[in-house]
Design a protein around this motif. Structure first.
Motif, PDB file in Angstrom:
ATOM      1  N   VAL A   1       0.812  -1.217   0.000  1.00 41.86           N
ATOM      2  CA  VAL A   1       0.000   0.000   0.000  1.00 41.86           C
ATOM      3  C   VAL A   1       0.847   1.270   0.000  1.00 41.86           C
ATOM      4  N   ASN A   2       2.084   1.179   0.457  1.00 41.44           N
ATOM      5  CA  ASN A   2       2.961   2.358   0.462  1.00 41.44           C
ATOM      6  C   ASN A   2       3.398   2.752  -0.940  1.00 41.44           C
ATOM      7  N   PHE A   3       3.555   1.764  -1.820  1.00 39.05           N
ATOM      8  CA  PHE A   3       4.004   2.032  -3.180  1.00 39.05           C
ATOM      9  C   PHE A   3       2.859   2.091  -4.181  1.00 39.05           C
ATOM     10  N   ASP A   4       1.757   1.455  -3.855  1.00 38.70           N
ATOM     11  CA  ASP A   4       0.622   1.378  -4.780  1.00 38.70           C
ATOM     12  C   ASP A   4      -0.656   1.867  -4.106  1.00 38.70           C
ATOM     13  N   LEU A   5      -0.581   3.065  -3.576  1.00 43.37           N
ATOM     14  CA  LEU A   5      -1.704   3.668  -2.863  1.00 43.37           C
ATOM     15  C   LEU A   5      -2.929   3.807  -3.763  1.00 43.37           C
ATOM     16  N   GLN A   6      -2.714   4.096  -5.050  1.00 45.68           N
ATOM     17  CA  GLN A   6      -3.857   4.256  -5.963  1.00 45.68           C
ATOM     18  C   GLN A   6      -4.657   2.968  -6.084  1.00 45.68           C
ATOM     19  N   LEU A   7      -3.965   1.825  -6.121  1.00 47.63           N
ATOM     20  CA  LEU A   7      -4.680   0.543  -6.167  1.00 47.63           C
ATOM     21  C   LEU A   7      -5.455   0.318  -4.874  1.00 47.63           C
ATOM     22  N   ALA A   8      -4.840   0.635  -3.750  1.00 47.64           N
ATOM     23  CA  ALA A   8      -5.526   0.476  -2.459  1.00 47.64           C
ATOM     24  C   ALA A   8      -6.770   1.354  -2.416  1.00 47.64           C
ATOM     25  N   GLU A   9      -6.632   2.590  -2.853  1.00 42.92           N
ATOM     26  CA  GLU A   9      -7.784   3.500  -2.854  1.00 42.92           C
ATOM     27  C   GLU A   9      -8.860   3.031  -3.820  1.00 42.92           C
ATOM     28  N   ALA A  10      -8.454   2.557  -4.990  1.00 46.48           N
ATOM     29  CA  ALA A  10      -9.418   2.092  -5.994  1.00 46.48           C
ATOM     30  C   ALA A  10     -10.245   0.914  -5.474  1.00 46.48           C
ATOM     31  N   HIS A  11      -9.648   0.122  -4.579  1.00 47.21           N
ATOM     32  CA  HIS A  11     -10.354  -1.045  -4.031  1.00 47.21           C
ATOM     33  C   HIS A  11     -10.815  -0.810  -2.596  1.00 47.21           C
ATOM     34  N   MET A  12     -10.849   0.459  -2.194  1.00 43.60           N
ATOM     35  CA  MET A  12     -11.358   0.868  -0.886  1.00 43.60           C
ATOM     36  C   MET A  12     -10.712   0.110   0.263  1.00 43.60           C
ATOM     37  N   VAL A  13      -9.399  -0.058   0.176  1.00 46.80           N
ATOM     38  CA  VAL A  13      -8.638  -0.698   1.246  1.00 46.80           C
ATOM     39  C   VAL A  13      -8.282   0.376   2.262  1.00 46.80           C
ATOM     40  N   MET A  14      -8.718   0.191   3.491  1.00 49.08           N
ATOM     41  CA  MET A  14      -8.532   1.198   4.532  1.00 49.08           C
ATOM     42  C   MET A  14      -7.471   0.829   5.556  1.00 49.08           C
TER      43      MET A  14
ATOM     44  N   GLU B   1     -14.362  -9.104  -7.569  1.00 48.61           N
ATOM     45  CA  GLU B   1     -14.130  -9.331  -6.148  1.00 48.61           C
ATOM     46  C   GLU B   1     -15.284 -10.160  -5.589  1.00 48.61           C
ATOM     47  N   LYS B   2     -14.934 -11.250  -4.929  1.00 49.45           N
ATOM     48  CA  LYS B   2     -15.944 -12.159  -4.383  1.00 49.45           C
ATOM     49  C   LYS B   2     -16.078 -12.058  -2.865  1.00 49.45           C
ATOM     50  N   ASN B   3     -15.002 -11.628  -2.210  1.00 50.96           N
ATOM     51  CA  ASN B   3     -15.035 -11.541  -0.759  1.00 50.96           C
ATOM     52  C   ASN B   3     -13.853 -10.707  -0.295  1.00 50.96           C
ATOM     53  N   ARG B   4     -13.867 -10.289   0.975  1.00 50.87           N
ATOM     54  CA  ARG B   4     -12.726  -9.571   1.551  1.00 50.87           C
ATOM     55  C   ARG B   4     -12.706  -9.767   3.056  1.00 50.87           C
ATOM     56  N   LEU B   5     -11.502  -9.717   3.586  1.00 56.58           N
ATOM     57  CA  LEU B   5     -11.274  -9.784   5.022  1.00 56.58           C
ATOM     58  C   LEU B   5     -10.271  -8.699   5.376  1.00 56.58           C
ATOM     59  N   ARG B   6     -10.354  -8.219   6.603  1.00 55.75           N
ATOM     60  CA  ARG B   6      -9.412  -7.191   7.032  1.00 55.75           C
ATOM     61  C   ARG B   6      -8.805  -7.601   8.371  1.00 55.75           C
ATOM     62  N   GLY B   7      -7.516  -7.393   8.501  1.00 54.57           N
ATOM     63  CA  GLY B   7      -6.823  -7.682   9.748  1.00 54.57           C
ATOM     64  C   GLY B   7      -6.274  -9.097   9.789  1.00 54.57           C
ATOM     65  N   ILE B   8      -5.633  -9.390  10.907  1.00 54.95           N
ATOM     66  CA  ILE B   8      -5.050 -10.716  11.066  1.00 54.95           C
ATOM     67  C   ILE B   8      -6.177 -11.744  11.038  1.00 54.95           C
ATOM     68  N   THR B   9      -5.959 -12.799  10.277  1.00 54.09           N
ATOM     69  CA  THR B   9      -7.016 -13.769  10.002  1.00 54.09           C
ATOM     70  C   THR B   9      -6.482 -15.177  10.209  1.00 54.09           C
ATOM     71  N   LYS B  10      -7.288 -16.026  10.771  1.00 53.31           N
ATOM     72  CA  LYS B  10      -6.873 -17.412  10.988  1.00 53.31           C
ATOM     73  C   LYS B  10      -6.947 -18.186   9.670  1.00 53.31           C
ATOM     74  N   LYS B  11      -6.049 -19.137   9.543  1.00 47.26           N
ATOM     75  CA  LYS B  11      -5.971 -19.944   8.327  1.00 47.26           C
ATOM     76  C   LYS B  11      -7.299 -20.628   7.976  1.00 47.26           C
ATOM     77  N   PRO B  12      -8.015 -21.239   8.941  1.00 52.66           N
ATOM     78  CA  PRO B  12      -9.296 -21.879   8.579  1.00 52.66           C
ATOM     79  C   PRO B  12     -10.298 -20.916   7.946  1.00 52.66           C
ATOM     80  N   GLU B  13     -10.295 -19.669   8.389  1.00 53.60           N
ATOM     81  CA  GLU B  13     -11.209 -18.681   7.815  1.00 53.60           C
ATOM     82  C   GLU B  13     -10.839 -18.382   6.360  1.00 53.60           C
ATOM     83  N   LEU B  14      -9.548 -18.277   6.090  1.00 55.12           N
ATOM     84  CA  LEU B  14      -9.088 -18.076   4.704  1.00 55.12           C
ATOM     85  C   LEU B  14      -9.445 -19.282   3.848  1.00 55.12           C
ATOM     86  N   ILE B  15      -9.226 -20.487   4.374  1.00 53.59           N
ATOM     87  CA  ILE B  15      -9.520 -21.717   3.633  1.00 53.59           C
ATOM     88  C   ILE B  15     -11.008 -21.795   3.303  1.00 53.59           C
ATOM     89  N   GLU B  16     -11.850 -21.426   4.246  1.00 58.14           N
ATOM     90  CA  GLU B  16     -13.299 -21.473   4.011  1.00 58.14           C
ATOM     91  C   GLU B  16     -13.685 -20.579   2.818  1.00 58.14           C
TER      92      GLU B  16
END
Length: 105
Positions: free
Chosen positions: A58-71, A84-99
């Motif tokens: 996000v430090n080098f590609d801020l425009q991409l982050a902004e375009a995808h509303m990454v906060m 885009e089918k889904n999104r998660l924010r913050g530290i996430t457990k592996k089972p949640e990513l796998i699901e």
């Protein structure tokens, strides 16, 4: 190791990918991002031919982050067929990513 994507190759590597893509928006100074690295590495091995994992700084590609509303970092976006089918924010457990991964495969 996950491919580093930027504005120049985002369309090709993410939107036009033939397999679903997990995009991590991260920062080098982000401790939770560093904690997620081994989990993403495991997922890369487990889903080798079925899922592509890429990283966007996000430090080098801020425009991409902004375009995808990454906060904040880390933020994970899941793409399939250019959408885009889904999104998660913050530290996430592996089972949640796998699901989520399994639900879009």
């Amino acid at each position: 190791m996950a491919l580093r994507v930027n504005e120049d190759n985002f369309n090709k590597e993410v939107l036009e990918a033939e397999v679903p893509v997990l995009v991590e928006f991260y920062s080098d100074s982000c401790v939770p991002c560093k904690q997620m690295s081994p989990i993403l590495g495991d997922l890369e091995e487990e889903y080798e031919d079925k899922l592509k994992i890429v990283k966007i700084n996000v430090n080098f590609d801020l425009q991409l982050a902004e375009a995808h509303m990454v906060m904040g970092s880390p933020t994970f976006l899941f793409f399939k067929n250019g959408e885009e089918k889904n999104r998660l924010r913050g530290i996430t457990k592996k089972p949640e990513l796998i699901e989520i991964i399994n639900s879009i495969l």
